[in-house]
Structures are given as structure tokens and as C-alpha cells.
Design an enzyme around this catalytic site. Structure first.
Site: not given
Ligand SMILES: Cc1ncc(COP(=O)(O)O)c(C=O)c1O
Length: 398
Positions: A127, A208, A210, A243
Site C-alpha cells: 500500500w 498491518d 485493515a 473499513k
Molecule cells: C493496508 C492498509 N493499512 C492501513 C490503512 C489505513 O487505514 P486508516 O484509514 O484507518 O488510517 C489502509 C487504508 O486504506 C490500508 O489499506
């Protein structure tokens, strides 16, 4: 002062929102930004969250500071969701953060303080948010082999070979489930093998997560994390509720530390709170309080789980439907990977130029690296969208 500055690079994913909004074509399709969408193209507020917010408004007696740790009822509930209801939590400490990004940032700051000479290894690709966050903390970064653009699967042997070149004490960033941007995840046997390598080479797993609940299911999506936890002496986790609770703009997440001993976890957690204090002082309360209410009330929790499962199933069925439409339009099984992958994203294999043509000629919006958000696919027009992809990408071999 400001004459020294040069224009900032616009965020390419966020820029798509404006381009899409301004496009007057009525049949336009948004497969860009990573938010869940229902069949009507809306990103709804979960019914359980709405009810929790109603209760919160009615019952909240104070808005006094909670401190950098945030809502401890929330973090306790998130730890259970991640590690399982019967996990031994004696070495686990957590703090509430502003979204998953806040968790990533504070944990990176902590790791930089603990071991400034460590390198953090990220999957190739990852990401894009990761690179900016890592650069902000000053940790050195390298990437490990992850995705095979030909087969659309994980290059597991190459991944392990890359990680075997890491130095003891290096950090390995892993996507807990629903890898962003590829949708290609490790299976449980691979997680186990990976955990062995992490332990043998004294590498710190940094997970991570999410999208828990949006891949294979709430428990299944945490299985990799749990198998690593069962094996390694230390790890950290950045969790996002954006999400899976639909609270994107409320900024809800958690940073979790697992130390070798409860005493080490305690010291690391205190340093983590120090990092939070210097970065943003305290996390916002509202969304995390709503998540806590949902997770601590059996009825609301049941409603939330059912709604989340409905979203997950919708994405699985869109994946199947789109893979079949692509097969019909291309006379090839090349795109079967779309059905095989999980979560919101797949990389369809389009070049930046093809992404531009899809936008210009067909009003189909996707990220420049060819990532599609499957939740944005229009259920009733899968063949039309598939035809546009095949027209622009060219027919793959039968
Ligand atoms: C892999 C990943 N990590 C972290 C996040 C961050 O999420 P947040 O909106 O809660 O900061 C995202 C958001 O798209 C993501 O896809």
C-alpha cells in the site's frame, strides 16, 4: 518563508475522487479509492454503529480528556477481536490511535526509538501509504519479493529467500489479510513457515491489518496473525477499524505491542504513549467509543457481524461474477485470479497508459498501478465493464 517550498505531489488515489466527481458521463464506474460500496454505490453507516452513536449521545456524561491511550474498553475489545477471545493477553499492550495510519506511525516511531539502525522490509508491492509513513520516521527500508504479476499469486519461495537476507533485529511489515493492492494472501501453512523464519532469524513481525472480516471471515482473517503470535517472542500490530466498522472519517485504530515479557511490553507501551503524545496528543474519542459499544453488546455485535458478512459475501460474489464476465469477453481463463483473490482489491494487470485509456474512453476509474476496488463494480453491468477491460488490455492467450 514559503518561497522555499515546491508544489507537493498530489496523492494519486485521492486525486481520482475529484476527477470522478467532475466526470459528467452517467455510466461512469469508480473502482478507485479503497472504500466499501453497496449495490447503490453508497458507503453506508453500519446499522450497529448508528445505534451505538445514538446511545453514546444519550449516555455520555463528559468529554473530558482520556489521555493518549484513548478508550481502554475499545482497545481491550480490539485485542480480543485480533488475537481471539481466549488468547493469553499478559504480554499484550494496546493504545487507541487515529485510524490504522496513526497506529502505523506511532509504532514506527517507537521502533525507530528502540532500534534506529533497523531496516523495515515491506512487500513488493505494498500500500503506497507505507512508504510515506516510514520515510517520516527515518527508518531504512527495503522490499521483499511478494507478488507475481504473471500468475497473480504470492511468490512465497522468493519472499522467504528475500527475508533470509534480512539482518537480525530487522522489521518485516506484513499485511494481515486482504493484501492491498493485490488481493493475494498467504495461506495458513505459509504463515506458519513464515513465522519459523521470523523466529529463526530474529526478525520482528509488524502486521498491518485493515480489512479483518472482509476476506474469508472475521476469525479466518486473523488466523495468520494468531499463528505468528503463537510462535514469535515479539511482534507489533497496527489495526484499522475504518473499513470493517465503516468509520473511515472518525479515525479509529489501535497500535498493539507484544513484548518478550510483560515488563518489556509495559516499558514499550509507555514509550508508545510518549510517541503518541508528541505526534497528536490523544486520539479522537467518538468512533472508538461507538466501536466499543458495538463489541460489548451481544445484540449490536450480532448485527455488526451480519452486516460485515453481507459486505464480504457481496465482494466474493462480485469477484466471481466479474471473473466469469471477463472469461466470456476474452474467451480465456486468464482473469480467474479475480475470483481467487480476497478483500477489496485486485491488480488487474493494466499499465498506466491502459488505466488512462479506461478512464478516457470508457469512464472506468482505477488506480494508476492497475488496482481495482471490486466493491465498486456495477452488479448489473459486469459484462459491459469486462468488455471495456478486454478492449483496452487486449485479449490474453486462450
Ligand atoms: C493496508 C492498509 N493499512 C492501513 C490503512 C489505513 O487505514 P486508516 O484509514 O484507518 O488510517 C489502509 C487504508 O486504506 C490500508 O489499506
Amino acid at each position: 518563508m514559503f518561497e522555499t517550498l515546491t508544489p507537493a505531489q498530489p496523492d494519486k488515489i485521492l486525486a481520482l475522487i475529484d476527477l470522478f466527481r467532475e466526470d459528467p458521463r452517467t455510466r461512469k464506474v469508480d473502482l478507485g479509492i479503497g472504500v466499501y460500496k453497496d449495490a447503490a454505490g453508497r458507503t453506508p453507516v453500519f446499522g450497529a454503529i448508528r445505534e451505538a452513536e445514538r446511545r453514546l449521545l444519550a449516555d455520555q456524561e463528559s468529554k473530558s480528556y482520556l489521555g493518549p491511550v484513548g478508550d481502554v474498553g475499545f482497545t481491550r475489545a480490539i485485542v480480543k477481536l485480533l488475537f481471539g477471545p481466549s488468547a493469553d493477553t499478559s504480554r499484550i499492550r494496546a493504545c487507541q490511535t487515529p485510524g490504522g495510519m496513526g497506529a502505523l506511525r506511532t509504532l514506527l516511531q517507537l521502533l525507530h526509538r528502540a532500534k534506529p539502525e533497523a531496516t523495515i522490509w515491506t512487500p513488493q508491492p505494498s500500500w503506497p501509504g507505507h512508504a510515506g509513513l516510514i520515510a517520516a520516521t527515518g527508518l531504512a527500508t527495503r522490499s521483499y519479493a511478494y507478488f507475481d504479476a504473471e500468475t497473480h499469486d504470492v511468490r512465497f519461495d522468493a519472499m522467504i529467500a528475500s527475508l533470509k537476507t534480512a539482518a537480525p533485529g530487522d522489521i518485516v511489515l506484513l499485511h494481515g489479510c486482504c493484501h492491498n493492492p493485490t488481493g493475494a494472501d498467504l495461506d495458513l501453512a505459509q504463515w506458519g513457515e513464515l513465522a519459523d523464519v521470523l523466529t529463526d532469524r530474529a526478525l520482528l513481525p509488524f502486521i498491518d491489518i485493515a480489512y479483518q472480516g472482509l476476506g474469508e471471515g472475521l476469525e479466518q482473517d486473523a488466523a495468520g496473525l494468531r499463528s505468528v503470535f503463537a510462535q514469535v517472542p515479539e511482534m507489533v500490530v497496527a489495526a484499522s477499524c475504518s473499513k470493517n466498522f465503516g468509520v473511515y472519517r472518525d479515525r479509529v485504530g489501535a497500535a498493539v505491542i507484544v513484548g518478550r515479557t510483560s515488563g518489556q511490553s509495559e516499558i514499550a507501551a509507555a514509550q508508545l504513549l510518549g510517541a503518541a503524545r508528541s505526534l497528536y496528543s490523544m486520539p479522537p474519542d467518538h468512533g472508538a467509543a461507538a466501536v466499543r459499544i458495538v463489541l460489548s453488546d451481544a445484540g449490536l455485535r450480532g448485527d455488526w457481524e451480519a452486516e460485515l458478512e453481507g459486505m464480504r459475501r457481496r465482494m466474493v460474489s462480485l469477484r466471481l461474477g466479474f471473473a466469469e464476465a471477463l472469461q466470456r469477453q476474452s474467451n480465456s481463463t486468464h482473469f480467474a485470479f479475480v475470483a481467487r483473490q480476497r478483500g477489496m482489491f485486485s491488480r488487474i494487470g493494466a499499465t498506466a497508459d491502459q488505466v488512462y485509456r479506461l478512464r478516457k474512453e470508457h469512464a472506468i476509474y482505477l488506480v494508476e498501478d492497475g488496482r481495482i476496488n471490486v466493491a465498486g463494480l456495477p452488479e448489473q453491468r459486469l459484462d459491459e465493464v469486462a468488455r471495456a477491460f478486454v478492449t483496452v488490455l487486449g485479449k490474453p492467450p486462450a
